[in-house]
Design a protein around this motif. Structure first.
Motif, short mmCIF file in Angstrom:
data_model
loop_
_atom_site.label_atom_id
_atom_site.label_comp_id
_atom_site.label_asym_id
_atom_site.label_seq_id
_atom_site.Cartn_x
_atom_site.Cartn_y
_atom_site.Cartn_z
N THR A 63 56.73 -1.63 -5.20
CA THR A 63 57.05 -1.95 -3.80
C THR A 63 57.66 -0.72 -3.13
O THR A 63 58.44 0.01 -3.75
N ALA A 64 57.24 -0.47 -1.89
CA ALA A 64 57.79 0.63 -1.10
C ALA A 64 58.42 0.03 0.15
O ALA A 64 57.83 -0.81 0.82
N THR A 65 59.63 0.47 0.44
CA THR A 65 60.47 -0.15 1.46
C THR A 65 60.31 0.58 2.80
O THR A 65 60.42 1.81 2.83
N THR A 66 60.07 -0.17 3.89
CA THR A 66 60.11 0.51 5.19
C THR A 66 61.57 0.78 5.58
O THR A 66 61.88 1.83 6.16
N GLN A 81 59.13 -1.17 -10.10
CA GLN A 81 59.08 0.11 -9.41
C GLN A 81 59.41 -0.11 -7.93
O GLN A 81 58.68 -0.83 -7.24
N ILE A 82 60.50 0.52 -7.48
CA ILE A 82 60.96 0.34 -6.10
C ILE A 82 61.18 1.71 -5.47
O ILE A 82 61.95 2.52 -6.00
N ALA A 83 60.50 1.95 -4.35
CA ALA A 83 60.68 3.21 -3.63
C ALA A 83 61.42 2.95 -2.33
O ALA A 83 61.20 1.93 -1.66
N VAL A 84 62.29 3.89 -1.97
CA VAL A 84 63.08 3.77 -0.73
C VAL A 84 63.42 5.17 -0.23
O VAL A 84 63.52 6.11 -1.03
N HIS A 85 63.58 5.30 1.07
CA HIS A 85 63.96 6.60 1.64
C HIS A 85 65.38 6.97 1.20
O HIS A 85 66.23 6.11 1.03
N GLU A 86 65.57 8.28 1.04
CA GLU A 86 66.86 8.78 0.53
C GLU A 86 68.06 8.28 1.35
O GLU A 86 69.13 8.02 0.81
N LYS A 87 67.86 8.12 2.67
CA LYS A 87 69.01 7.74 3.52
C LYS A 87 69.41 6.28 3.39
O LYS A 87 70.44 5.86 3.92
N GLU A 88 68.58 5.47 2.73
CA GLU A 88 68.96 4.06 2.56
C GLU A 88 69.02 3.61 1.10
O GLU A 88 69.17 2.42 0.83
N ALA A 89 68.96 4.58 0.19
CA ALA A 89 69.05 4.23 -1.23
C ALA A 89 70.36 3.52 -1.53
O ALA A 89 70.40 2.54 -2.30
N GLY A 143 42.64 7.39 -5.44
CA GLY A 143 41.63 7.27 -4.39
C GLY A 143 42.19 6.80 -3.06
O GLY A 143 41.44 6.57 -2.11
N ARG A 144 43.49 6.66 -2.99
CA ARG A 144 44.12 6.20 -1.76
C ARG A 144 45.57 6.70 -1.74
O ARG A 144 46.27 6.61 -2.75
N THR A 145 45.97 7.20 -0.58
CA THR A 145 47.31 7.80 -0.48
C THR A 145 48.04 7.25 0.73
O THR A 145 47.45 7.12 1.82
N LEU A 146 49.30 6.94 0.54
CA LEU A 146 50.17 6.56 1.65
C LEU A 146 51.14 7.71 1.90
O LEU A 146 51.81 8.17 0.97
N ARG A 147 51.20 8.15 3.13
CA ARG A 147 52.15 9.22 3.46
C ARG A 147 53.40 8.61 4.09
O ARG A 147 53.32 7.68 4.91
N VAL A 148 54.53 9.13 3.69
CA VAL A 148 55.81 8.67 4.21
C VAL A 148 56.07 9.35 5.56
O VAL A 148 56.07 10.58 5.63
N GLY A 153 65.89 5.28 13.67
CA GLY A 153 66.22 4.72 14.98
C GLY A 153 66.62 3.26 14.83
O GLY A 153 67.73 2.87 15.16
N HIS A 154 65.69 2.47 14.32
CA HIS A 154 66.03 1.07 14.02
C HIS A 154 67.02 1.02 12.85
O HIS A 154 67.90 0.16 12.80
N SER A 155 66.85 1.95 11.94
CA SER A 155 67.82 2.16 10.85
C SER A 155 67.69 3.63 10.45
O SER A 155 66.68 4.27 10.75
N PRO A 156 68.72 4.18 9.77
CA PRO A 156 68.72 5.63 9.55
C PRO A 156 67.62 6.12 8.61
O PRO A 156 67.16 7.26 8.74
N GLY A 157 67.20 5.29 7.67
CA GLY A 157 66.18 5.72 6.71
C GLY A 157 64.87 4.98 6.88
O GLY A 157 64.10 4.86 5.92
N HIS A 158 64.62 4.49 8.09
CA HIS A 158 63.38 3.75 8.33
C HIS A 158 62.18 4.68 8.15
O HIS A 158 62.19 5.82 8.62
N VAL A 159 61.16 4.19 7.47
CA VAL A 159 59.92 4.95 7.36
C VAL A 159 58.73 4.07 7.72
O VAL A 159 58.77 2.84 7.54
#
Ligand code: ZN
Ligand code: ZN
Length: 253
Positions: A63-66, A81-89, A143-148, A153-159
């Motif tokens: 799971t990847a967190t917005t 497996q959990i991914a999150v932006h550095e500012k909201e870890a 075969g498929r890539t998601l770019r961060v 703005g809505h939150s400090p580590g929103h992606v």
């Protein structure tokens, strides 16, 4: 088969898993590659969304967190497996909002919760992310890539997550057809506006928002940008200015 989730096919390897019975109408997205899959956000946590995902793919699912708001991390506990932006870890490790406040929001409007759901047992996920994301990082699924795409703005580590090959932008709480929130202490209306302008530079063919209507036009990005421009022109682009209503959305700052 769960009656709580509504599953809608975006394309052969992309599904929206929605919680329409709840007033927030949360969408999470299962993005499937050739080798693995990624669930963008894990919903309210009313039912285990991982089980719903397993009906759609047999590949391993991360799971990847917005962003770390309670309504987007509800089933994080079900994923290894959990991914999150550095500012909201740190928010994943210690969620900053008291549980009674979260529950008041969860239960705000009457809702046809499943019988298996016990609101008194509801908790917010707390745990250690397995991957820390930075702006422009790539999540490779074979075969498929998601770019961060960092979009604070809505939150400090929103992606947002961008599948450039398909032109799909998973826009989280940055863009949807409803009231956009940048009025509470951890939000930033100026950063929100800058994030909208950044997203405008991407070649988006399909917007996939985290709330409300699933089918929204890409032109909403420009409309929101113009909305912010009007607010700024009046000298009101600052917290406490209130709510501004436009045809397809509102901005509350
Ligand atoms: Zn949010
Ligand atoms: Zn949200």
């Amino acid at each position: 088969m769960s009656e709580w989730f509504t599953i809608e096919k975006i394309d052969d390897q992309t599904y929206a898993i929605s919680e329409y019975k709840h007033w927030e109408q949360v969408h999470s997205y299962l993005v499937i590659g050739d080798e693995s899959a990624c669930l963008i956000d894990s919903g309210l946590g009313v039912e285990n969304i991982h089980e719903a995902c397993k009906q759609l793919t047999s590949l391993p699912i991360m799971t990847a967190t917005t962003h770390v708001h309670w309504d987007h991390i509800g089933s994080h506990h079900a994923f290894d497996q959990i991914a999150v932006h550095e500012k909201e870890a740190d928010w994943l490790r210690h969620f900053p909002i008291p549980l009674p406040v979260v529950k008041a929001n969860l239960l705000r409007d009457p809702c046809d919760f499943p019988k298996s759901f016990d609101p008194s047992a509801y908790t917010v996920f707390q745990g250690e992310p397995t991957r820390i994301l930075h702006d422009d990082d790539e999540i490779k699924l074979g075969g498929r890539t998601l770019r961060v795409v960092a979009s604070p703005g809505h939150s400090p580590g929103h992606v947002c997550y961008f599948d450039e090959a398909r032109g799909q932008l998973f826009s989280g709480d940055l863009i949807y057809a409803g009231c956009l929130y940048a009025f509470y202490p951890t939000t930033d209306p100026i950063a929100f506006r800058a994030s909208i302008q950044h997203v405008k530079t991407l070649h988006v063919k399909r917007l996939l928002p985290a709330h409300y209507a699933l089918n929204i036009p890409v032109s909403l990005i420009d409309e929101i940008d113009e909305g912010f421009m009007m607010i700024e022109a009046k000298g009101l682009l600052k917290q406490g200015s209130g709510q501004f209503d436009f045809e397809h959305f509102s901005i509350h700052i």
